[in-house]
Design an enzyme around this catalytic site. Structure first.
Site, short mmCIF file in Angstrom:
data_model
loop_
_atom_site.label_atom_id
_atom_site.label_comp_id
_atom_site.label_asym_id
_atom_site.label_seq_id
_atom_site.Cartn_x
_atom_site.Cartn_y
_atom_site.Cartn_z
N ARG A 169 0.75 -1.15 -0.02
CA ARG A 169 -0.07 0.09 0.01
C ARG A 169 0.91 1.27 -0.01
O ARG A 169 1.55 1.51 1.05
CB ARG A 169 -0.92 0.07 1.38
N ASP A 449 -3.33 3.56 14.56
CA ASP A 449 -2.46 3.86 13.29
C ASP A 449 -3.09 5.28 13.15
O ASP A 449 -3.72 5.75 13.82
CB ASP A 449 -2.53 3.02 12.37
#
Length: 534
Positions: A169, A449
């Site tokens: 990603r 995150d």
């Protein structure tokens, strides 16, 4: 004079600290490739980012997101995406995480179906982290990656029998890579991450029928997907790859994108394999989209689960859309991590994970995400029970009828003092770790995150700027409450020097204070924070 100034600009300039082995990753040919990507697509990227700003201005003025009238034919006509390659047909459990060597080895050895190597929400993009990550992935692709614990106590090596598929990603379209200047301009972080990985690894992976494969984050519309299609076709042509061999999965993690799932699939139909419910970023996007809408304020984040009507509608619409088009509908993240030393609390946390995965499997999802290897077994057991084949494409969910109002209906709930204080603490502790170079941080037995921290940060801004909210005990939600919570943190985190990023706690407090008091909600926490990174 203007001509003289132009000649003084170095076509490709690296502004980050020079690191050992950098020349091997960023040699002349690699830099030329990145420069070609920048010159071909930077103006289109900037146009798409401008379109985002214009759309948000309309939302701020009161407009509501809705399905597009100009793309009705795409939604209503019959078509399907290209078949998935063998390595991406069964994706029942995917593990995600940052790109440091230890994580890469553990993830690829974990037994998960796929590992999403994340340069975005779980990586703090210091120059060192990015290059270490690219080098680790390059060695993983060739099977030569190993890592020794700093104290020499353990040597980590790749399992040569691992069948876990690598998916990368890159960072989103909105981010720049400040350490690489092309003709005096910052390179797109998306093009740096994807371009550099493809340059070094695409041909090796393609020869093994392993891609390369990517997850594309934070798209907001079909035009942004179409831009990715142009980029990936360009990469294939320049690197001598077969057309369409690069396969992608798109995260539906913005509210505008939920109204364009058919269109995004159509724009990438020759290479897209599926869509993913990026639930945490999706909640953040809901908050950001409706930041000026007083009637769409969400309760504290612990109460905004996937059973809330607007999230349930989004998840089920994604399943229905993907299966109609022959694509995978991937479920979302389980952020829990094992709770050491408290068996009862650990069992309770694992039960929540199991219940969440049961919900996804019963809804028709074709796989799911976990953040910790210990959760793989639970997720696999659930999907093995409900999904004996490689997918659930036959589950068409014809019962799902989702309209605009269902997708934007706010949750009912409260704001508790504990929830308010937790948002402040999570923001500060995550920011401190991020500024110190760590993008994935365990806090109160959840793996936080950038996406989860963004929920907490955006909620604080919206609650405080609305000005008439109260905690469930009647206390006004105002800046006095916020300031007291900030002031209490240093003593509350008395052992902060032992926490991830402990030395940056005061910097994080100052940045959160500035962002929360600002008259406008910053689009992304990571934009101002990035300027403070090495």
């Amino acid at each position: 004079m203007a001509g003289d100034a132009a000649r003084l600009i170095t076509p490709v300039e690296l502004t980050g600290p020079r690191l050992p082995g950098q020349e091997d990753l960023l040699g002349t040919l690699a830099l030329d490739f990145l420069a070609d990507l920048h010159r071909a697509f930077e103006s289109a990227r900037q146009a798409r980012l401008a379109a985002r700003r214009h759309r948000q201005a309309r939302f701020d003025a009161g407009e509501l997101p809705d399905f597009r009238t100009d793309t009705r034919a795409i939604r209503e006509s019959d078509w399907t995406v290209a078949p998935a390659p063998a390595a991406l047909r069964d994706r029942r459990v995917e593990i995600t995480g940052p790109v440091d060597p230890k994580m890469v080895i553990n993830a690829l050895n974990s037994g998960a179906s796929c590992y999403m190597a994340d340069f975005e929400d779980s990586t703090s993009p210091t120059w060192e982290n990015l290059l270490v990550g690219q080098r680790a992935l390059r060695k993983a692709v060739t099977g030569t990656l190993d890592w020794m614990a700093p104290d020499g106590s353990k040597h980590y090596v790749l399992d040569p029998t691992s069948t876990t598929t690598l998916i990368v990603r890159p960072r989103g379209w909105h981010l720049d890579e400040k350490h690489v200047l092309i003709d005096g301009q910052r390179l797109s972080a998306s093009l740096f991450d994807l371009g550099l990985f493809a340059f070094h690894n695409a041909n090796v992976l393609q020869a093994r029928d392993r891609g390369p494969y990517f997850y594309l984050p934070k798209l907001e519309c079909m035009e942004e997907a179409a831009l990715w299609e142009e980029v990936l076709s360009f990469v294939e042509q320049r690197l001598g790859l077969p057309a369409g061999c690069i396969k992608v999965t798109v995260l539906i993690e913005t509210l505008p994108a939920a109204f364009e799932m058919h269109e995004i699939l159509h724009a990438l139909r020759g290479r897209i394999v599926g869509l993913n419910c990026g639930r945490w970023d999706y909640i953040f996007s809901y908050l950001k989209t409706f930041r000026r809408h007083r009637d769409r304020v969400l309760p504290e984040r612990g109460q905004v689960g996937m059973t809330q009507p607007f999230l349930k509608a989004y998840s089920e619409l994604l399943v229905q859309t993907c299966h109609r088009r022959g694509a995978h509908a991937m479920g979302g993240m389980a952020a829990q991590i094992p709770i050491a030393g408290d068996p009862a609390a650990n069992e309770e946390a694992l039960a929540r994970v199991r219940a969440d995965k049961e919900r996804e499997a019963r809804a028709g999802h074709d796989g799911t995400w976990v953040a910790h290897p210990a959760l793989i077994r639970i997720a696999r057991e659930v999907f093995d029970q409900h999904m004996p084949g490689p997918d659930q494409h036959a589950v068409r969910r014809e019962d799902v009828q989702v309209d605009r109002d269902q997708l934007i209906r706010p949750s009912i709930g409260t704001i508790t003092r504990k929830g308010f204080d937790n948002n402040v603490e999570v923001c500060v502790r995550y920011l401190a770790a991020w500024l110190d170079g760590q993008g994935c941080v365990p806090i109160h037995w959840l793996m936080e995150d950038a996406a989860t921290a963004e929920i907490a940060r955006a909620q604080l801004w919206q609650w405080l700027h609305r000005g008439d909210l109260h905690l469930d005990d009647g206390t006004p939600v105002d800046f006095s409450l916020f300031d007291r919570a900030l002031l209490a943190l240093p003593s509350k985190l008395a052992d902060r020097m032992r926490l991830p990023g402990g030395s940056r706690i005061n910097d994080a407090i100052a940045l959160l204070d500035k962002l929360t008091h600002a008259g406008e909600l910053a689009d992304f926490l990571t934009l101002p924070a990035y300027e403070r990174l090495a």
